[in-house]
Write a protein that holds these residues in place. Structure first.
Motif, PDB file in Angstrom:
ATOM      1  N   TYR A 167       0.770  -1.242   0.000  1.00 38.46           N
ATOM      2  CA  TYR A 167       0.000   0.000   0.000  1.00 38.46           C
ATOM      3  C   TYR A 167       0.801   1.292   0.000  1.00 38.46           C
ATOM      4  CZ  TYR A 167      -4.135  -2.805   0.909  1.00 38.46           C
ATOM      5  OH  TYR A 167      -5.145  -3.712   0.814  1.00 38.46           O
ATOM      6  N   LYS A 206      -7.026   6.739  -0.687  1.00 41.04           N
ATOM      7  CA  LYS A 206      -6.760   5.952  -1.888  1.00 41.04           C
ATOM      8  C   LYS A 206      -8.015   5.999  -2.756  1.00 41.04           C
ATOM      9  CE  LYS A 206      -5.351   1.460  -3.522  1.00 41.04           C
ATOM     10  NZ  LYS A 206      -4.737   0.185  -3.211  1.00 41.04           N
ATOM     11  N   VAL A 234      -7.276   3.485   4.052  1.00 44.50           N
ATOM     12  CA  VAL A 234      -6.916   2.127   4.456  1.00 44.50           C
ATOM     13  C   VAL A 234      -6.202   2.249   5.786  1.00 44.50           C
ATOM     14  CG1 VAL A 234      -5.601   0.089   3.861  1.00 44.50           C
ATOM     15  CG2 VAL A 234      -6.681   1.441   2.061  1.00 44.50           C
TER      16      VAL A 234
END
Length: 102
Positions: A48, A90, A100
């Motif tokens: 990520y 995101k 996230v």
């Protein structure tokens, strides 16, 4: 991954602060910090995090002192991440924003 197959992620984060020069001119100062994450957290980091992603890191500091091959003494500090929150939104396929969190 280590020889034993344990996931590890080494990366740097930057913190910014404002300061004034001797003449009163305001400037931004960036400081860089080394971070290491292990196991599942390392896998999440590799999946990520990209350059410019804002994160909140929780962890502990490890202070290292070592001598290089020329005998010069060096000091460094590493943050061992115990947890993190990804602060940058995101984009999802439907263009809605999501955060996230780990």
């Amino acid at each position: 991954q280590t020889k034993n197959g344990k996931a590890v992620a080494n990366f740097a984060i930057a913190t910014n602060r404002s300061a004034k020069d001797d003449d009163g001119t305001k400037k931004e100062i960036a400081e860089f910090h080394r971070v290491v994450a292990w196991s599942k957290l390392a896998e999440i980091v590799s999946q990520y995090l990209t350059k410019g992603t804002a994160v909140f890191i929780e962890g502990r500091l490890i202070y290292n002192v070592f001598n290089d091959k020329d005998g010069n003494r060096h000091h460094n500090t590493v943050i061992v991440a115990d947890g993190l929150n990804i602060l940058s939104p995101k984009k999802r396929e439907d263009k809605a924003e999501q955060i996230v969190a780990v």
